[in-house]
Design a protein around this motif. Structure first.
Motif, PDB file in Angstrom:
ATOM      1  N   THR A   4     -21.356 -21.754  19.289  1.00  0.00           N
ATOM      2  CA  THR A   4     -20.909 -22.084  17.928  1.00  0.00           C
ATOM      3  C   THR A   4     -21.750 -23.196  17.341  1.00  0.00           C
ATOM      4  O   THR A   4     -21.994 -24.219  17.973  1.00  0.00           O
ATOM      5  CB  THR A   4     -19.434 -22.511  17.957  1.00  0.00           C
ATOM      6  OG1 THR A   4     -18.645 -21.410  18.422  1.00  0.00           O
ATOM      7  CG2 THR A   4     -18.960 -22.956  16.585  1.00  0.00           C
ATOM      8  N   TRP A  17     -12.411 -13.693  19.373  1.00  0.00           N
ATOM      9  CA  TRP A  17     -13.829 -13.441  19.135  1.00  0.00           C
ATOM     10  C   TRP A  17     -14.250 -12.072  19.655  1.00  0.00           C
ATOM     11  O   TRP A  17     -13.692 -11.557  20.615  1.00  0.00           O
ATOM     12  CB  TRP A  17     -14.690 -14.505  19.830  1.00  0.00           C
ATOM     13  CG  TRP A  17     -14.048 -15.874  19.876  1.00  0.00           C
ATOM     14  CD1 TRP A  17     -13.280 -16.398  20.874  1.00  0.00           C
ATOM     15  CD2 TRP A  17     -14.126 -16.876  18.874  1.00  0.00           C
ATOM     16  NE1 TRP A  17     -12.875 -17.671  20.578  1.00  0.00           N
ATOM     17  CE2 TRP A  17     -13.377 -18.012  19.339  1.00  0.00           C
ATOM     18  CE3 TRP A  17     -14.742 -16.976  17.612  1.00  0.00           C
ATOM     19  CZ2 TRP A  17     -13.227 -19.185  18.614  1.00  0.00           C
ATOM     20  CZ3 TRP A  17     -14.604 -18.146  16.887  1.00  0.00           C
ATOM     21  CH2 TRP A  17     -13.859 -19.236  17.391  1.00  0.00           C
ATOM     22  N   TRP A  19     -18.207 -10.315  20.106  1.00  0.00           N
ATOM     23  CA  TRP A  19     -19.651 -10.339  19.842  1.00  0.00           C
ATOM     24  C   TRP A  19     -20.173  -8.923  19.651  1.00  0.00           C
ATOM     25  O   TRP A  19     -19.718  -7.971  20.292  1.00  0.00           O
ATOM     26  CB  TRP A  19     -20.396 -11.000  20.994  1.00  0.00           C
ATOM     27  CG  TRP A  19     -20.211 -12.501  21.037  1.00  0.00           C
ATOM     28  CD1 TRP A  19     -19.203 -13.185  21.649  1.00  0.00           C
ATOM     29  CD2 TRP A  19     -21.046 -13.470  20.412  1.00  0.00           C
ATOM     30  NE1 TRP A  19     -19.340 -14.526  21.461  1.00  0.00           N
ATOM     31  CE2 TRP A  19     -20.478 -14.752  20.699  1.00  0.00           C
ATOM     32  CE3 TRP A  19     -22.203 -13.427  19.638  1.00  0.00           C
ATOM     33  CZ2 TRP A  19     -21.023 -15.940  20.250  1.00  0.00           C
ATOM     34  CZ3 TRP A  19     -22.759 -14.610  19.194  1.00  0.00           C
ATOM     35  CH2 TRP A  19     -22.186 -15.852  19.490  1.00  0.00           C
ATOM     36  N   GLU A  37     -15.935 -17.515  22.937  1.00  0.00           N
ATOM     37  CA  GLU A  37     -16.540 -18.195  21.792  1.00  0.00           C
ATOM     38  C   GLU A  37     -18.063 -18.220  21.898  1.00  0.00           C
ATOM     39  O   GLU A  37     -18.765 -18.180  20.895  1.00  0.00           O
ATOM     40  CB  GLU A  37     -16.003 -19.615  21.693  1.00  0.00           C
ATOM     41  CG  GLU A  37     -16.496 -20.374  20.482  1.00  0.00           C
ATOM     42  CD  GLU A  37     -15.906 -21.761  20.377  1.00  0.00           C
ATOM     43  OE1 GLU A  37     -16.384 -22.547  19.527  1.00  0.00           O
ATOM     44  OE2 GLU A  37     -14.972 -22.074  21.132  1.00  0.00           O
ATOM     45  N   TYR A  39     -21.703 -16.701  24.105  1.00  0.00           N
ATOM     46  CA  TYR A  39     -22.133 -15.469  24.769  1.00  0.00           C
ATOM     47  C   TYR A  39     -23.522 -15.663  25.366  1.00  0.00           C
ATOM     48  O   TYR A  39     -24.430 -16.189  24.718  1.00  0.00           O
ATOM     49  CB  TYR A  39     -22.164 -14.303  23.772  1.00  0.00           C
ATOM     50  CG  TYR A  39     -22.755 -13.031  24.348  1.00  0.00           C
ATOM     51  CD1 TYR A  39     -22.127 -12.367  25.398  1.00  0.00           C
ATOM     52  CD2 TYR A  39     -23.948 -12.512  23.860  1.00  0.00           C
ATOM     53  CE1 TYR A  39     -22.670 -11.211  25.944  1.00  0.00           C
ATOM     54  CE2 TYR A  39     -24.497 -11.357  24.394  1.00  0.00           C
ATOM     55  CZ  TYR A  39     -23.858 -10.714  25.441  1.00  0.00           C
ATOM     56  OH  TYR A  39     -24.395  -9.566  25.975  1.00  0.00           O
ATOM     57  N   TYR A  50     -27.771 -10.584  17.003  1.00  0.00           N
ATOM     58  CA  TYR A  50     -26.395 -10.832  17.424  1.00  0.00           C
ATOM     59  C   TYR A  50     -25.608 -11.465  16.285  1.00  0.00           C
ATOM     60  O   TYR A  50     -26.151 -12.208  15.454  1.00  0.00           O
ATOM     61  CB  TYR A  50     -26.354 -11.775  18.636  1.00  0.00           C
ATOM     62  CG  TYR A  50     -26.984 -11.189  19.892  1.00  0.00           C
ATOM     63  CD1 TYR A  50     -26.227 -10.406  20.769  1.00  0.00           C
ATOM     64  CD2 TYR A  50     -28.319 -11.414  20.182  1.00  0.00           C
ATOM     65  CE1 TYR A  50     -26.799  -9.877  21.913  1.00  0.00           C
ATOM     66  CE2 TYR A  50     -28.915 -10.883  21.331  1.00  0.00           C
ATOM     67  CZ  TYR A  50     -28.140 -10.109  22.186  1.00  0.00           C
ATOM     68  OH  TYR A  50     -28.695  -9.573  23.308  1.00  0.00           O
ATOM     69  N   ARG A  51     -24.297 -11.149  16.272  1.00  0.00           N
ATOM     70  CA  ARG A  51     -23.357 -11.851  15.406  1.00  0.00           C
ATOM     71  C   ARG A  51     -22.004 -11.892  16.098  1.00  0.00           C
ATOM     72  O   ARG A  51     -21.775 -11.159  17.073  1.00  0.00           O
ATOM     73  CB  ARG A  51     -23.243 -11.168  14.051  1.00  0.00           C
ATOM     74  CG  ARG A  51     -22.523  -9.821  14.068  1.00  0.00           C
ATOM     75  CD  ARG A  51     -22.480  -9.189  12.704  1.00  0.00           C
ATOM     76  NE  ARG A  51     -21.761  -7.907  12.729  1.00  0.00           N
ATOM     77  CZ  ARG A  51     -21.613  -7.116  11.665  1.00  0.00           C
ATOM     78  NH1 ARG A  51     -22.155  -7.462  10.494  1.00  0.00           N
ATOM     79  NH2 ARG A  51     -20.938  -5.963  11.755  1.00  0.00           N
ATOM     80  N   ARG A  52     -21.148 -12.742  15.598  1.00  0.00           N
ATOM     81  CA  ARG A  52     -19.818 -12.881  16.209  1.00  0.00           C
ATOM     82  C   ARG A  52     -18.747 -12.569  15.159  1.00  0.00           C
ATOM     83  O   ARG A  52     -18.750 -13.127  14.068  1.00  0.00           O
ATOM     84  CB  ARG A  52     -19.627 -14.299  16.749  1.00  0.00           C
ATOM     85  CG  ARG A  52     -18.325 -14.504  17.540  1.00  0.00           C
ATOM     86  CD  ARG A  52     -18.246 -15.924  18.068  1.00  0.00           C
ATOM     87  NE  ARG A  52     -18.164 -16.894  16.964  1.00  0.00           N
ATOM     88  CZ  ARG A  52     -18.268 -18.209  17.110  1.00  0.00           C
ATOM     89  NH1 ARG A  52     -18.467 -18.712  18.330  1.00  0.00           N
ATOM     90  NH2 ARG A  52     -18.184 -19.016  16.071  1.00  0.00           N
ATOM     91  N   TYR A  62     -17.286 -12.534   9.787  1.00  0.00           N
ATOM     92  CA  TYR A  62     -18.467 -12.530  10.646  1.00  0.00           C
ATOM     93  C   TYR A  62     -19.298 -13.796  10.446  1.00  0.00           C
ATOM     94  O   TYR A  62     -19.371 -14.354   9.345  1.00  0.00           O
ATOM     95  CB  TYR A  62     -19.352 -11.310  10.352  1.00  0.00           C
ATOM     96  CG  TYR A  62     -18.730 -10.000  10.781  1.00  0.00           C
ATOM     97  CD1 TYR A  62     -18.866  -9.538  12.080  1.00  0.00           C
ATOM     98  CD2 TYR A  62     -18.000  -9.232   9.876  1.00  0.00           C
ATOM     99  CE1 TYR A  62     -18.312  -8.339  12.473  1.00  0.00           C
ATOM    100  CE2 TYR A  62     -17.434  -8.032  10.256  1.00  0.00           C
ATOM    101  CZ  TYR A  62     -17.596  -7.593  11.569  1.00  0.00           C
ATOM    102  OH  TYR A  62     -17.015  -6.400  11.952  1.00  0.00           O
TER     103      TYR A  62
END
Length: 248
Positions: A4, A17, A19, A37, A39, A50-52, A62
């Motif tokens: 984060t 969360w 991913w 939280e 990855y 990548y996004r969460r 997102y």
């Protein structure tokens, strides 16, 4: 590890969360088991985005996307100029046949040498693309170690410089020969000088004979031989000398 940067806010204040990954920043797929939280991506062979996804009872949203760029495989270059040189001389420059590729695209070099093409030693100060070994007195192998940042280090092929043994002039000596001393032994007549009036007759160029300590030494069948311990006589005739070597 992906972590984060700025924490989510709003909603109920509690979040779960998920991913997701994408090869092109357009088509996204959830990553199985990636529900924390942060990855840690697995080993990659291609560039991946990548996004969460952030979820709470009030909805979902997102994060921004991040990209992990996978650089091309680091492939070693090659060097050339194997050669054979004379003892205590300098070989020609060792040069590049092909440059390394992949990795970060930039490279640093370290030249190494070895007596057996197995155990290698760094050469102090030899960090250029090419290398001049300088004067050599023994045979050695050479190679170039190629590093591309954090992508690792690879080794070029090796080349050998063979150094010939030092030239030794050797020595010479006067070789005794009984050929003029014993004409009736086991030596075939066809190998003997001609006779005249009971004497040995040799006809040869001036440079084929010389005197030392009163004895004549003359070249016969590519070997210098000494006459008997007797008087001798040279008679000049044209551009040659006739020598009679007679027993007293």
């Amino acid at each position: 590890m992906l972590t984060t940067d700025v924490a989510p806010t709003g909603g109920t204040g509690t979040f779960t969360w998920l991913w997701e990954s994408s090869p092109n920043n357009s088509v996204w797929s959830p990553i199985s088991g990636a529900a924390n939280e942060s990855y840690q991506p697995v080993s990659l062979t291609s560039t991946t985005y990548y996004r969460r996804k952030v979820i709470n009872p009030c909805g979902s949203g997102y994060t921004n996307t991040v990209v992990v760029t996978v650089r091309p495989d680091l492939i070693a270059g090659s060097i050339s100029n194997s050669q054979t040189i004379c003892y205590n001389t300098a070989p020609a420059l060792l040069v590049t046949s092909s440059l390394p590729t992949g990795g970060t695209g930039s490279f640093t070099y370290q030249w190494q040498n070895s007596v057996n093409n197995s155990t290698w030693n760094n050469i102090s100060g030899a960090t250029s693309e090419t290398y001049s070994p300088g004067v050599m007195t023994s045979s050695l192998y050479f190679r170039r170690s190629e590093t591309s940042g954090s992508c690792g280090t690879v080794q070029s092929n090796s080349v050998q410089i063979i150094v010939n043994s030092p030239l030794v002039g050797g020595s010479v000596k006067i070789r005794s020969n009984n050929l003029l001393r014993d004409l009736s032994g086991n030596i075939s007549n066809k190998h003997l000088p001609r006779r005249r009036n009971g004497c040995i007759y040799l006809s040869m160029a001036k440079t084929d004979c010389f005197l030392m300590d009163r004895y004549p030494y003359c070249k016969f069948r590519n070997v210098y031989i000494r006459s008997l311990n007797i008087d001798f006589l040279f008679q000049k005739k044209g551009n040659k000398r006739n020598m009679w070597n007679c027993k007293q």
